[in-house]
Design an enzyme around this catalytic site. Structure first.
Site, PDB file in Angstrom:
ATOM      1  N   ARG A 125      10.078   5.088   7.063  1.00  0.00           N
ATOM      2  CA  ARG A 125       9.512   6.556   7.169  1.00  0.00           C
ATOM      3  C   ARG A 125       8.995   6.889   8.370  1.00  0.00           C
ATOM      4  O   ARG A 125       8.216   8.124   8.442  1.00  0.00           O
ATOM      5  CB  ARG A 125       8.168   6.707   5.774  1.00  0.00           C
ATOM      6  CG  ARG A 125       8.889   6.229   4.605  1.00  0.00           C
ATOM      7  CD  ARG A 125       7.777   5.934   3.637  1.00  0.00           C
ATOM      8  NE  ARG A 125       6.921   6.793   3.118  1.00  0.00           N
ATOM      9  CZ  ARG A 125       7.269   7.903   2.160  1.00  0.00           C
ATOM     10  NH1 ARG A 125       8.236   7.693   1.490  1.00  0.00           N
ATOM     11  NH2 ARG A 125       6.336   8.673   1.816  1.00  0.00           N
ATOM     12  N   TYR A 128      -5.707   2.468   8.330  1.00  0.00           N
ATOM     13  CA  TYR A 128      -5.048   3.236   9.537  1.00  0.00           C
ATOM     14  C   TYR A 128      -6.363   3.430  10.541  1.00  0.00           C
ATOM     15  O   TYR A 128      -7.468   3.370   9.932  1.00  0.00           O
ATOM     16  CB  TYR A 128      -4.800   4.737   9.117  1.00  0.00           C
ATOM     17  CG  TYR A 128      -3.281   4.642   8.242  1.00  0.00           C
ATOM     18  CD1 TYR A 128      -2.174   4.235   8.791  1.00  0.00           C
ATOM     19  CD2 TYR A 128      -3.535   5.223   6.870  1.00  0.00           C
ATOM     20  CE1 TYR A 128      -0.965   4.340   8.243  1.00  0.00           C
ATOM     21  CE2 TYR A 128      -2.128   5.180   6.382  1.00  0.00           C
ATOM     22  CZ  TYR A 128      -0.960   4.679   7.134  1.00  0.00           C
ATOM     23  OH  TYR A 128       0.292   4.660   6.361  1.00  0.00           O
ATOM     24  N   PRO A 185       0.750  -1.262  -0.013  1.00  0.00           N
ATOM     25  CA  PRO A 185       0.114   0.073  -0.239  1.00  0.00           C
ATOM     26  C   PRO A 185       0.899   1.286   0.024  1.00  0.00           C
ATOM     27  O   PRO A 185       1.848   1.189   0.669  1.00  0.00           O
ATOM     28  CB  PRO A 185      -0.926  -0.070   1.331  1.00  0.00           C
ATOM     29  CG  PRO A 185      -0.034  -0.845   2.135  1.00  0.00           C
ATOM     30  CD  PRO A 185       0.674  -1.924   1.372  1.00  0.00           C
ATOM     31  N   THR A 186       0.494   2.228  -0.841  1.00  0.00           N
ATOM     32  CA  THR A 186       1.246   3.746  -0.767  1.00  0.00           C
ATOM     33  C   THR A 186       0.331   4.600  -1.056  1.00  0.00           C
ATOM     34  O   THR A 186      -0.738   4.457  -1.934  1.00  0.00           O
ATOM     35  CB  THR A 186       2.125   3.442  -2.100  1.00  0.00           C
ATOM     36  OG1 THR A 186       1.285   3.399  -3.292  1.00  0.00           O
ATOM     37  CG2 THR A 186       3.278   2.435  -2.045  1.00  0.00           C
ATOM     38  N   GLY A 187       0.456   5.625  -0.276  1.00  0.00           N
ATOM     39  CA  GLY A 187      -0.279   6.800  -0.407  1.00  0.00           C
ATOM     40  C   GLY A 187       0.028   7.933  -1.610  1.00  0.00           C
ATOM     41  O   GLY A 187       1.147   7.817  -1.822  1.00  0.00           O
ATOM     42  N   THR A 221      -2.580  -1.413  10.391  1.00  0.00           N
ATOM     43  CA  THR A 221      -1.294  -1.036  10.427  1.00  0.00           C
ATOM     44  C   THR A 221      -1.083  -0.151  11.736  1.00  0.00           C
ATOM     45  O   THR A 221      -2.048   0.786  12.087  1.00  0.00           O
ATOM     46  CB  THR A 221      -1.191   0.059   9.340  1.00  0.00           C
ATOM     47  OG1 THR A 221      -1.155  -0.426   7.860  1.00  0.00           O
ATOM     48  CG2 THR A 221       0.292   0.879   9.363  1.00  0.00           C
ATOM     49  N   SER A 227      -3.983   1.771  -0.110  1.00  0.00           N
ATOM     50  CA  SER A 227      -3.767   2.501   1.033  1.00  0.00           C
ATOM     51  C   SER A 227      -5.068   3.260   1.556  1.00  0.00           C
ATOM     52  O   SER A 227      -5.719   3.587   0.874  1.00  0.00           O
ATOM     53  CB  SER A 227      -2.617   3.200   1.174  1.00  0.00           C
ATOM     54  OG  SER A 227      -2.452   4.141   1.931  1.00  0.00           O
ATOM     55  N   HIS A 235       7.932   0.459   7.891  1.00  0.00           N
ATOM     56  CA  HIS A 235       7.212   1.602   7.216  1.00  0.00           C
ATOM     57  C   HIS A 235       7.952   2.279   5.929  1.00  0.00           C
ATOM     58  O   HIS A 235       8.049   3.178   5.700  1.00  0.00           O
ATOM     59  CB  HIS A 235       6.522   2.648   8.022  1.00  0.00           C
ATOM     60  CG  HIS A 235       5.078   3.121   7.286  1.00  0.00           C
ATOM     61  ND1 HIS A 235       4.073   2.952   7.980  1.00  0.00           N
ATOM     62  CD2 HIS A 235       5.094   4.222   6.510  1.00  0.00           C
ATOM     63  CE1 HIS A 235       3.138   3.619   7.402  1.00  0.00           C
ATOM     64  NE2 HIS A 235       3.691   4.290   6.396  1.00  0.00           N
ATOM     65  N   SER A 254       7.828  -4.865   9.355  1.00  0.00           N
ATOM     66  CA  SER A 254       8.025  -3.675   8.443  1.00  0.00           C
ATOM     67  C   SER A 254       8.420  -2.438   9.345  1.00  0.00           C
ATOM     68  O   SER A 254       7.797  -2.224  10.460  1.00  0.00           O
ATOM     69  CB  SER A 254       6.726  -3.132   7.601  1.00  0.00           C
ATOM     70  OG  SER A 254       6.653  -2.018   7.054  1.00  0.00           O
ATOM     71  N   THR A 312      10.116  -3.299   3.259  1.00  0.00           N
ATOM     72  CA  THR A 312      11.316  -2.475   3.578  1.00  0.00           C
ATOM     73  C   THR A 312      12.626  -2.908   2.902  1.00  0.00           C
ATOM     74  O   THR A 312      12.948  -3.857   3.291  1.00  0.00           O
ATOM     75  CB  THR A 312      11.317  -2.155   5.100  1.00  0.00           C
ATOM     76  OG1 THR A 312      10.239  -1.669   5.352  1.00  0.00           O
ATOM     77  CG2 THR A 312      12.389  -0.853   5.203  1.00  0.00           C
ATOM     78  N   LYS A 327       0.369  -4.850  10.233  1.00  0.00           N
ATOM     79  CA  LYS A 327       1.421  -4.479   9.515  1.00  0.00           C
ATOM     80  C   LYS A 327       2.335  -3.245  10.193  1.00  0.00           C
ATOM     81  O   LYS A 327       1.657  -2.384  10.741  1.00  0.00           O
ATOM     82  CB  LYS A 327       1.016  -3.750   8.249  1.00  0.00           C
ATOM     83  CG  LYS A 327       2.052  -3.102   7.373  1.00  0.00           C
ATOM     84  CD  LYS A 327       1.598  -2.646   5.968  1.00  0.00           C
ATOM     85  CE  LYS A 327       2.603  -2.280   5.175  1.00  0.00           C
ATOM     86  NZ  LYS A 327       3.428  -1.108   5.587  1.00  0.00           N
TER      87      LYS A 327
END
Length: 417
Positions: free
Chosen positions: A303, A160, A107-109, A186, A136, A300, A298, A332, A276
């Protein structure tokens, strides 16, 4: 004495193989990319600095990300020889379903900011490759549109826990209704990490124009053409869109997140539930005892907490502690199919790629994502053949040694049982 002769034209022509020119510029640059690092270099040339740095950067001094990538360099493979490896099987099962390869798309924002096709390109490429795609909470394509792009493949949703819990609950219900089969709960974002590149670039959603950003965009008119001639960039699942990334995360996330939230989501979600952001053996045991289906080791992508544990280093310890009870996934730092093979050999069931996918997206849209998957798949197959492994189940810890670079001066905290 060497006998010499006048070159014969026919023999000279035999040495010349004129390559058919490729007039499609995107195909030409993607075909020339042989590694994920090559795709990263193309992405950097083609993407405005703020968007590229959002993808490429990490928290504070970016030590966590650098260490995670270095950990994959600091390993040694031990191949078995004289084995018929004309064909190898890269397929596996994860969270109750199949995958043609031992990795999926993480998942990426804000993904449409990198390239306008965004999550649609990722979901479509995942469908074509037979691997899972994870959307995400901070995605820029809706749950329903991802389902439309990947109608018969495997879709996962990353959740989230918001300070307004009803928002999170509604997303869980929508993902279930759309047929998503796995939820990634997450846990490593009670607050936003300090992503200094973004602050220095004035990165925000939506992008704000300044003399600096305009100057940086002049050599990249194609990006601005795509950005300005496609639907407005906004979060598909959230209504608030103004501010820097850190401000948005801090406004949306809740530092009071707890095991009670996990219990509520577990009761709501009908499919598989993975947590996650696991970074200690102690938490891996607690979460396994709480009944989750999977753990994603992970930090993240480096980040959040800088100097966080390296997931690849943590992997063998977690496998020894809970590997018989829960499915373990790693992300990661993965930039090569050999990294993926090493994770599987040390006991991971699966891996996730984030930046590697985004580099491909920025380099060439959907075909760029296809190229990312193709590069990693080729590297997985080649590494397995060179190790003498016919299928993923034959990969074991005897194939990999993790070399020591960072040695604790004192023992790590003991695991609480």
């Amino acid at each position: 004495m060497v006998q010499r002769q006048i070159p014969r034209p026919a023999e000279v022509l035999e040495l010349m193989r004129l390559k058919r020119p490729e007039f499609n510029a995107r195909k030409r640059r993607l075909d020339a990319a042989l590694t994920i690092e090559d795709l990263r270099a193309i992405a950097k040339r083609r993407t405005p600095r703020a968007a590229f740095d959002y993808t490429d950067g990490a928290a504070e001094a970016e030590i966590s990300l650098a260490r995670a990538r270095q950990a994959f360099h600091d390993l040694e493979f031990h191949p078995s020889v004289l084995r018929d490896v004309a064909a190898v099987d890269t397929s596996t099962t994860i969270f109750g379903g199949p995958s043609a390869l031992p990795f999926g798309i993480a998942p990426t924002g804000f993904t449409r900011l990198m390239q306008t096709e965004g999550e649609t390109a990722g979901a479509g490429a995942a469908a074509a490759a037979g691997i899972p795609f994870c959307l995400s909470t901070l995605g820029t394509t809706s749950i329903e549109d991802v389902r439309a792009a990947n109608p018969s493949g495997r879709n996962w949703f990353q959740l989230y826990v918001m300070n307004k819990r009803e928002i999170s609950y509604a997303l869980v219900e929508r993902a279930a209704a759309a047929g998503f089969d796995t939820l990634m709960f997450t846990v490593d974002t009670p607050v936003a990490g300090a992503r200094l590149r973004d602050k220095r670039n004035g990165f925000s959603i939506p992008p704000q124009l300044s003399l600096r950003t305009i100057a940086n965009a002049i050599p990249r008119p194609w990006w601005w053409y795509d950005f300005l001639t496609t639907p407005k960039l906004e979060f598909a699942s959230l209504s608030a869109t103004g501010g820097t990334v850190g401000e948005l995360l801090d406004a949306a996330m809740d530092p009071t997140i707890s095991y009670e939230d996990l219990r509520v989501i577990r009761e709501m979600w009908p499919g598989k539930l993975a947590v996650k952001g696991v970074q200690t053996v102690e938490d891996a045991r607690k979460l396994t005892d709480a009944g989750v289906d999977g753990l994603v080791l992970s930090n993240h992508g480096g980040r959040q907490l800088d100097r966080a544990p390296i997931p690849f280093h943590l992997l063998p310890e977690v496998v020894r502690e809970v590997g018989d009870d829960v499915e373990i996934t790693v992300d990661t730092g993965i930039m090569n199919g050999a990294d993926i093979v090493a994770c599987i050999a040390l006991g991971a069931r699966f891996t996730l790629i984030g930046r590697a996918y985004l580099y491909g997206l920025m380099a060439g849209g959907r075909p760029g994502v296809d190229r990312t998957i193709g590069i990693l798949a080729e590297q997985v197959v080649r590494t397995m053949k060179l190790l003498g492994a016919h299928h993923l189940g034959e990969l074991t810890p005897r194939h990999v040694t993790q070399l020591t670079r960072l040695t604790p001066l004192t023992a790590r905290p003991a695991t609480a049982r």
